[in-house]
Structure formats: structure tokens, C-alpha cells
Design an enzyme around this catalytic site. Structure first.
Site, mmCIF file in Angstrom:
data_model
loop_
_atom_site.group_PDB
_atom_site.id
_atom_site.type_symbol
_atom_site.label_atom_id
_atom_site.label_comp_id
_atom_site.label_asym_id
_atom_site.label_seq_id
_atom_site.Cartn_x
_atom_site.Cartn_y
_atom_site.Cartn_z
ATOM 1 N N HIS A 1 0.646 -1.088 -0.124
ATOM 2 C CA HIS A 1 -0.008 -0.286 0.095
ATOM 3 C C HIS A 1 1.026 1.324 -0.039
ATOM 4 C CE1 HIS A 1 -3.976 -1.901 0.879
ATOM 5 N NE2 HIS A 1 -3.283 -2.944 1.410
ATOM 6 N N LYS B 1 -8.627 13.693 4.752
ATOM 7 C CA LYS B 1 -7.971 12.658 4.950
ATOM 8 C C LYS B 1 -6.898 12.718 5.787
ATOM 9 C CE LYS B 1 -6.850 13.925 0.478
ATOM 10 N NZ LYS B 1 -6.740 12.697 -0.557
ATOM 11 N N ARG B 2 -6.112 11.804 6.094
ATOM 12 C CA ARG B 2 -5.149 12.152 7.128
ATOM 13 C C ARG B 2 -4.321 13.416 6.459
ATOM 14 N NH1 ARG B 2 -4.037 8.135 11.128
ATOM 15 N NH2 ARG B 2 -2.542 9.322 11.938
ATOM 16 N N LYS C 1 0.762 14.601 1.113
ATOM 17 C CA LYS C 1 -1.017 14.798 0.483
ATOM 18 C C LYS C 1 -0.942 16.352 0.246
ATOM 19 C CE LYS C 1 -2.859 10.953 3.290
ATOM 20 N NZ LYS C 1 -3.383 9.973 2.353
ATOM 21 N N THR D 1 -8.803 6.629 -1.841
ATOM 22 C CA THR D 1 -9.978 6.004 -1.830
ATOM 23 C C THR D 1 -11.019 7.000 -1.751
ATOM 24 O OG1 THR D 1 -9.638 5.298 0.172
ATOM 25 C CG2 THR D 1 -9.517 3.539 -1.486
ATOM 26 N N LYS E 1 -15.054 7.966 -3.363
ATOM 27 C CA LYS E 1 -16.093 8.109 -2.584
ATOM 28 C C LYS E 1 -16.625 9.930 -2.916
ATOM 29 C CE LYS E 1 -14.020 5.540 0.897
ATOM 30 N NZ LYS E 1 -13.019 5.506 2.069
HETATM 31 C C1 26W Z 1 3.906 0.764 9.757
HETATM 32 C C2 26W Z 1 3.369 2.447 9.779
HETATM 33 C C3 26W Z 1 2.260 2.143 8.661
HETATM 34 C C4 26W Z 1 0.998 2.269 9.044
HETATM 35 C C5 26W Z 1 0.096 2.231 8.041
HETATM 36 C C6 26W Z 1 2.709 2.395 7.469
HETATM 37 C C7 26W Z 1 1.607 2.293 6.379
HETATM 38 C C8 26W Z 1 0.612 2.429 6.574
HETATM 39 C C9 26W Z 1 -0.596 2.020 5.806
HETATM 40 C C10 26W Z 1 0.100 1.270 4.570
HETATM 41 C C11 26W Z 1 -1.034 3.604 5.364
HETATM 42 C C12 26W Z 1 -2.275 3.572 4.343
HETATM 43 O O1 26W Z 1 -3.283 3.457 4.892
HETATM 44 N N1 26W Z 1 -1.797 3.542 3.305
HETATM 45 C C13 26W Z 1 -3.054 3.717 2.150
HETATM 46 O O2 26W Z 1 -3.597 2.649 1.764
HETATM 47 C C14 26W Z 1 -4.976 2.981 1.142
HETATM 48 C C15 26W Z 1 -5.321 1.840 0.560
HETATM 49 O O3 26W Z 1 -4.840 0.906 -0.449
HETATM 50 C C16 26W Z 1 -4.381 3.770 -0.267
HETATM 51 O O4 26W Z 1 -5.498 4.301 -0.829
HETATM 52 C C17 26W Z 1 -3.594 5.044 0.217
HETATM 53 O O5 26W Z 1 -3.076 5.609 -1.118
HETATM 54 C C18 26W Z 1 -2.417 4.581 0.701
HETATM 55 O O6 26W Z 1 -1.622 5.789 1.461
#
Ligand code: 26W
Length: 828
Positions: free
Chosen positions: A371, A562-563, A568, A670, A674
């Protein structure tokens, strides 16, 4: 063995099935209030009413749950085990009423008691068991798996505290604990008959068995018990129900009696607390992988429970050899990638398999979804931590690595650099285990989450793996569930869609294309506008009531929620707001209707720059508000505590969707889907799924700007942000404002860190894209001034978003990755 039916016990299933009519629901609601909550109308609180209704609804979905389980067990099917550290489910009541088709009956039943269904739906909180996109994606996928009749179990962690609640004090984010369980959770069912023991630490013993084979025994120094809590996930338009199985940690022994005997009561209690901490709290970071021991413990804990549970279920029906035929395991990012050594360990050490047998099963079952390409988000764990916590797993990882690197050396002789890059072990000042490499070696399929992202994944982060194993790589573009994000969030739009395209669109979103024909019909456009207007009014009322925020529903609503993250580029949005402010207060023309710029999102608690962006949003908001000329045409608002529930209020009202990340950095996005499904036009870069959204809706209905991913890479070398500023006097004025006393509330230094970062490095090319962004925003303004054209584009956006339903994504996974078939559960 198939469990006996109720009929076998002389119980008529039809007779105990509960009525779906208003009278039955009313009767049951009162019963729940009385027998389960020990309350009656008159003294019951709103929470009692909510719980009673939820319990009545839960009873009505149980027969689906039971008959699905039986159908799955009876056949020769494959089941998906979706492993995810996060699930952002959102409120459950509305969704379950929708799936059961009993919303109107429930409304009537409550109405007769003088109660309002909307109030109870409104009362419900949400399980915030995720950070953002990745967690919400898992929830959308569970919804589609159920709707499309794919047997699936989602495994995760039952965090006692989910993502923090965000409050704003003097413009700063403060984090409040999310006690989502404190008023009871009517949706979960604890399974008291199941528990799995999970070990940590200790040592391994190697010996030979009578046949001279190596046997390894792991003797952990500490054990924790995992207990499951199941939440049903209903399909829509079918009789199917899957479930989410979330694991909670409890102490291995109630109290350490030895310690207790010698009077060390405190030590005994401490051990218990330590065990139960494992499922205490969700780490609030997205995109930064901090090597915290507790996080590694969480990851191992739930993965181990999930696999032990899968084996338990398998052995009820068949033998362990059939594991890979019966299960497809999906790793939602690397967070559950300890599934690789854990499955190997279970198969070899506990079920007596050879390495080759175990490896064959492991690599036939597991697949991995990536991701993110951002280096700071790629997980690595210090080797010494892994050695201390999971000594047996580290041995297995070493062995996998040795065999794997031997193969690479053979295939690429003399290429030591390649071997170094592909190794599961990172050699540096601290040696680490590279989780993406671990997931990649063992996976049947590896996918990115949008076409661009999957390509960049193959070209960059996993380039060597793509070269060595090209057939493993594939793309599955993300999708979102239209049940929650259109039907539930936007009932008025749903009604309008249904009038034009008929029923069935909610499970076949391509049918919404039927709206194309009416985009040119002035009467239809007016109705579409009226829906948007009503949604804006609803949002405005809530913002005023809940937060004292004023927005004018006749203004354009421009949304970025979004976050908060530098990549972003909320900062780019705010620089544009300052640009607009500057022109307005000078009395210079801005060619457009008044607009509200709405931002929302949480910042990771330790992410200083992101928190400062939230502070800046409030400063810009105040600055505009203080200027009589500017505030007539511009307003900036920040909506606190962005979560699924608030998202469902915002999306239907939005007209412009800000998808402005630096190209190459947002894996998919995503929220972009939406918003477009709800009739917002996108202003965006060629990043993530924006590329495919633009293709689908048509370039003329999408406001494109900015550098491409390739241009960003090329521009990095020799990029001098100060030169950009020198060439653009308007930008220079905006940056002056950013460093001004009037913005900083008397303190010109308040936003200096943001300003400094922009001028010195600008790693996310905010300044490079500023001018193109402003130009695109002016184009937005011009189109908005022509309501017919704008509305036509908005209708075409809705009409053409069919392929971004998570149903399409799940079909892609089922066909290309899991190779499995749907199993129709008979309508009971
Ligand atoms: C380990 C720390 C950590 C925690 C969570 C690293 C990375 C994450 C996630 C992968 C962050 C995340 O939510 N990524 C998002 O995933 C979505 C679903 O695929 C994508 O639409 C977003 O672009 C992506 O940033």
C-alpha cells in the site's frame, strides 16, 4: 463433520426466524429493553434504546450467519483469510438495517413508541480500529466479499482503544482516548469456546527424531492467550454473512501463582497487565514505521491466532495437507507478514512437515498487497528485537533467506549488489528484517493498489523481485463499497439514481452509467442540483449544531478530507486559500462564486509538521474571517475528528474533491472515489487512482494539474524552490503572508518551520506545482459559474464511477489472486 441442523433437534428454523415487520421489531425491541437491559420505556436512556434496537437487529441477522457457516463447511470451497492489523468499520446499525432491508420497518416500530430511528443511528459511535485508507479498504473488502458470496474471515486485533478522537484547542490538535467499548458493543459475539496460546521470547531446542530428521521445539518464556470476538458482516441483496474475527489478549494464567505464593502480588499483577496490553491500543501512525516492541507483539499475536484458528477449523474437516486448497491468505500490507514464518513453524514444528512440504503450502496460500512506496513506511524490525521476541521465527527467516539467496546467486551469478538488495536482512548500523522482502519471497501474488502504483512498485521498491518473479506481480485497483458510501451516506442521490437506472445498481455499479443519458436533460439536472443542495444544507446544520461552524449552503463546497500528511499537500490547498484571500482583500477580481474550503483529518500525534498544518488551517480561517472583503467570498473551515461517520456527512455535500498529492506518492487514494461517486468533480494530480478516475470520467470532467511522477523524479536533482518563488511575485506574497505576524496571531515565527521547509527543500514540490494548481482552481471557478455545465460534469462523474466499486476489486482478487469461486448461500 457437518453440524446438525436445528431441524434435527426438532426445532423448526422457520418458526424461530424473527419477523422483519414493524410489529415484530417493536415487540422485540421492548423485550430487549426489558430482559437484556433491565429497563422499560420511561426510564431507558437513549443508549438503552440504541442497544435494544441493535440487539433486535442482531437477532435478525443470526440465521444468515449460521446458514452461511453451514453452507461453507459443507462444501469443497476455498475461504479467504484476510489478515489486517486495521479495520475501520464505521457505524454498524444503519448498514445492517440496509442489508436486512428493514430500515422502514424499524423506523415505523420506533415511531409508534415515540422514538426516532435517525436519533438512534446518530447516537451510535464507531469502532475506529484503523488509521485511514488501509483500514477502511479492509472494511470495504469485507462488505464486498459478503455481498459477492465469497467465504471469508477477516482477522485482526480487538483494540480496546482505537484511533484517538481529535479535538481542537486554540487551533491545535489534541488527542483524546477513544473508549469505543465503554457503552457496550452489541454487534460482537465473544466465542468462549475458542482460545489460542501465543508464545513470546525464550529459546529453541534442536534435536533429531527417530528417523534422523531435525526437530525444533520452541520454549517461550511468556505466553498470552488470544480470545476471539466476532462481528458479522452482512452481504447486500443475498443471504450471506461473513464475519470479522478480532483477537483480544488475556493473561496466560489469571495470576502468576508462584509469584503470588512468595508474596510478590504486584509482580503477578504486572505480568497480567503486560499481556493484556497487547490488544490495548492501536498505533496512531500511518506511513511511519517506528520499531516499537509492542507493535511487533501485536502483529505476531493476531497472525498467530488467525493461523492456529484456521488450522483448528481445517482439522475438523480434513487433514493439514489440504491447507492451501482450503485457504487463500491475503496480507494487507506487511503488518501481518509474520504469517510467513509462523505458518512454516506451525506446519513443521507442530504438524511434523518437512521444510519443502511446509514451504509449498505457505507459498501456495499467501499473497501480499503493498500500500505504499514511501521509504519511511516500509517496515523493518531490528534483528536483535526479533531474536529476543521470536527466536524460532528468526531461525526460520534465516533459513528462508539462505535458500532464497542461493537461488538468486545461481540465477544472477556474480551480482552481489542484487543479493544484498534482495536479502531479507538489511545490513546497516542496526541489522534488520525487511518485512516487504519477507512477504515478497513467500507470496504467490504481489499487488499494488492502482495501476500507476503497481507499475512504480515493479520499477522501484520491488524491482529486483519483479525481475526475478515477474508472474507474481499484478495490479488490483482499489474500490469502495457503494452500499455505505452512496446508499447509506446519500439516500437522496440513491433514490434519484434508482429512478433512472432501476433497481440492481447497488450490486452492479456499472449500471449507473444509465445516468449518462439524462446529463443533458435540464429537468434532471435541476433535481440533481436540488439533491446536492439539500445535502449541503444538512451538513451545514450539523456543522453549526455540533461545532458552531458557519457555512453557507449556497457557496461552492471544496473538500479535502484525509489524514494530514506532507505528501498529501494540504499545505498547497492552504497556499491557494491565502492567494485567494490576498486577491480578495486587494479588491482584485477572482472569477468565481463564493466558496467554502473544508479541510478535515487527523495528524499522527508525533508528526509536528502535520500538526502545524492543522494550526495553519485555523490561522487562515481566522485571517479570512477578520477581513470584511474576503469573507464575503471565501471561508476556510476545519471539521474536527474526521472518521467514517463524519465522512458520510461530508462526501454527499462536496462539490470539489481535492486529490492533490505529489505525483508518485499516493498509492491509490479511496476518498477520491467516494467523493466522485457522490458527484464531486476532482481537482487532482496524476497520482494513484486519480489517473484511472480521470480516464473513466473523461479528461474534460476532471481538473488536472501538476508534475507527473516521472517529472517529479527528474526535477528532484537541482530543484531550487527559491528560484520558483523569485519567478512568481504572487507566490512570494503568499509566502510573505505565511511568515507574517497577522497570520501567526502576533507571532511571525509560528509557521516558520513550514516556510523554512518549503524554501529550503520543498521535498513534496508544493512550490513547483503552485502556479499550475492556482490556474486549475481558476478553471474550477469558471466552470462553477456555469451551473448547467458543472452539473452535467458532476452527473457524468457519478455515472462513470462504476468500476471503482469494491465489488470489482474483489472480483479481481478472486480471479487473479485467490483463484476461487463464489458460494451461493440459499435464501433461508
Ligand atoms: C507501519 C506504519 C504504517 C502504518 C500504516 C505504514 C503504512 C501504513 C498504511 C499502509 C498507510 C495507508 O493507509 N496507506 C493507504 O492505503 C490506501 C488503501 O490502499 C491507499 O488508498 C492510500 O493511497 C495509502 O496511503
Amino acid at each position: 463433520m457437518t453440524p446438525p441442523t436445528l431441524q434435527a433437534h426438532g426445532v423448526d428454523e422457520k418458526a424461530i426466524a424473527l419477523g422483519l415487520d414493524a410489529a415484530s421489531i417493536k415487540r422485540d425491541f421492548i423485550k430487549k429493553l426489558y430482559f437484556d437491559l433491565a429497563k422499560f420505556p420511561g426510564v431507558a436512556t437513549r443508549n438503552d434504546h440504541y442497544l435494544a434496537l441493535a440487539l433486535a437487529v442482531r437477532d435478525r441477522l443470526l440465521h444468515r450467519w449460521v446458514s452461511s457457516a453451514r453452507t461453507y463447511l459443507e462444501g469443497e470451497h476455498r475461504t479467504v483469510l484476510y489478515l489486517s492489523a486495521e479495520y475501520l468499520l464505521g457505524p454498524q446499525l444503519g448498514n445492517n438495517l440496509l442489508a436486512l432491508g428493514i430500515e422502514e420497518a424499524a423506523r415505523e416500530a420506533l415511531g409508534e413508541l415515540g422514538l426516532s430511528l435517525d436519533e438512534l443511528v446518530e447516537h451510535e459511535g464507531e469502532p475506529g480500529l484503523g488509521n485511514g485508507g488501509l483500514g477502511r479498504l479492509a472494511a470495504c473488502y469485507m462488505d464486498s466479499l459478503a455481498t459477492l458470496d465469497y467465504p471469508a474471515i477477516g482477522h485482526g486485533i480487538r483494540y480496546e482503544f482505537g484511533i484517538f478522537r481529535q479535538a481542537i484547542r486554540q487551533g491545535w490538535q489534541v488527542e483524546l482516548t477513544d473508549r469505543w467499548l465503554q457503552h457496550g458493543n452489541p454487534w460482537e459475539v465473544r466465542r468462549w469456546d475458542i482460545e489460542h496460546v501465543v508464545g513470546f521470547g525464550g529459546r529453541t531446542e534442536h534435536s533429531e527424531d527417530t528417523l534422523g530428521r531435525l526437530r525444533v521445539r520452541w520454549i517461550p518464556e511468556r505466553i498470552v492467550k488470544g480470545v476471539p470476538f466476532d462481528t458479522p458482516v452482512l452481504g447486500y441483496g443475498n443471504a450471506n454473512a461473513n464475519f470479522l474475527r478480532l483477537w483480544g489478549a488475556v493473561a496466560g494464567e489469571e495470576l502468576d501463582l508462584d509469584a503470588f505464593q512468595v508474596g510478590e502480588y504486584r509482580k503477578a499483577v504486572e505480568e497480567k497487565v503486560r499481556s493484556e496490553n497487547i490488544s490495548k491500543v492501536l498505533y496512531p501512525n500511518d506511513q511511519t514505521a517506528a520499531g516499537k516492541q509492542l507493535r511487533l507483539e501485536q502483529q505476531y499475536f493476531f497472525v498467530s491466532c488467525a493461523l492456529k484458528d484456521a488450522i483448528r477449523l481445517l482439522l475438523q474437516r480434513t487433514t493439514i495437507e489440504r491447507f492451501a486448497d482450503k485457504y487463500a491468505i491475503q496480507l494487507n500490507d506487511t503488518h501481518p507478514s509474520l504469517a510467513v514464518p509462523e505458518l512454516m513453524r506451525l506446519l513443521m514444528d507442530e504438524h511434523g512437515m518437512s521444510w519443502d512440504q511446509a514451504w509449498s503450502i505457505t507459498t501456495r496460500s499467501i499473497s501480499y498487497t503493498n500500500h505504499t512506496l514511501m521509504p519511511e513506511a516500509l517496515e523493518t524490525w531490528p534483528l536483535d528485537l526479533m531474536a529476543r521476541l521470536l527466536p524460532r521465527h528468526l531461525e526460520i527467516i534465516f533459513e528462508i533467506n539462505q535458500r532464497f539467496l542461493d537461488e538468486i546467486r545461481e540465477r544472477f551469478p556474480g551480482d552481489d549488489a542484487r543479493v544484498q538488495r534482495m536479502s531479507l536482512i538489511g545490513e546497516g548500523p542496526v541489522r534488520t528484517v525487511r518485512m516487504a522482502n519477507l512477504a515478497s519471497v513467500a507470496s504467490r501474488r504481489i499487488n499494488g493498489v492502482a495501476a500507476l502504483h503497481s507499475r512504480l512498485l515493479r520499477e522501484t521498491v520491488l524491482h529486483d523481485f519483479a525481475e526475478a518473479y515477474p508472474d507474481r506481480f499484478t495490479n488490483v485497483t482499489n474500490g469502495v463499497t457503494p452500499r455505505r458510501f452512496v446508499a447509506l451516506a446519500n439516500p437522496a442521490l440513491s433514490k434519484l439514481v434508482e429512478e433512472v437506472v432501476g433497481r440492481g445498481w447497488l450490486t452492479d455499479l456499472e449500471r449507473v452509467r444509465g445516468l449518462e443519458h439524462v446529463a443533458d436533460d435540464a429537468a434532471f439536472r435541476e433535481r440533481f442540483q436540488a439533491v446536492k443542495r439539500a445535502n449541503k444544507e444538512r451538513l451545514a446544520r450539523w456543522m453549526l449544531d455540533a461545532h458552531g461552524l458557519h457555512v453557507d449552503p449556497s457557496w461552492m463546497l471544496d473538500v479535502q478530507c484525509k489524514r494530514i500528511h506532507e505528501y498529501k499537500r494540504q499545505l498547497l490547498n492552504l497556499l491557494h486559500a491565502l492567494w485567494r484571500f490576498d486577491r480578495l482583500r486587494q479588491g482584485e477580481p477572482v472569477s468565481e462564486a463564493p466558496r467554502t474550503i473544508l479541510l478535515a483529518g487527523k495528524a499522527a500525534p508525533a508528526y509536528t509538521a502535520a500538526k502545524l498544518v492543522i494550526r495553519l488551517t485555523h490561522a487562515v480561517s481566522d485571517l479570512v474571517e477578520r477581513d470584511a472583503r474576503a469573507r464575503r467570498l471565501l471561508r476556510v473551515v476545519f471539521v474536527p475528528d474526521f472518521n467514517v461517520k463524519n465522512a458520510q456527512r461530508i462526501y454527499p455535500a462536496a462539490e470539489l474533491s481535492e486529490q492533490i498529492s505529489t505525483a508518485g506518492m499516493e498509492a491509490s487514494g479511496t476518498g477520491n472515489m467516494k467523493l466522485a461517486m457522490n458527484g464531486a468533480l476532482t481537482i487532482g494530480t496524476l497520482d494513484g487512482a486519480n489517473v484511472e478516475i480521470r480516464e473513466a470520467v473523461g479528461a474534460e470532467h476532471f481538473f488536472l494539474f501538476g508534475l507527473t511522477a516521472e517529472e517529479v523524479v527528474a526535477a528532484r536533482e537541482g530543484y531550487r524552490p527559491r528560484d520558483v518563488v523569485a519567478a512568481d511575485p504572487e507566490l512570494a506574497r503568499v509566502l510573505d503572508l505565511l511568515g507574517s505576524k497577522e497570520l501567526g496571531g502576533g507571532d511571525p515565527g509560528l509557521f516558520r518551520p513550514l516556510l523554512g521547509s518549503l524554501l529550503d527543500r520543498d521535498p513534496f514540490f508544493v512550490l513547483a506545482d503552485f502556479r499550475a494548481y492556482v490556474r486549475a482552481q481558476e478553471e474550477v471557478g469558471r466552470l462553477y459559474a456555469q451551473p448547467d455545465r458543472w452539473t452535467r460534469s458532476a452527473i457524468l462523474n457519478v455515472a462513470r464511477m462504476g468500476r471503482f466499486s469494491s465489488d470489482r476489486s474483489i472480483r479481481d482478487y478472486a480471479r487473479d489472486i485467490w483463484e476461487m469461486a463464489a458460494v451461493r448461500v440459499p435464501i433461508g
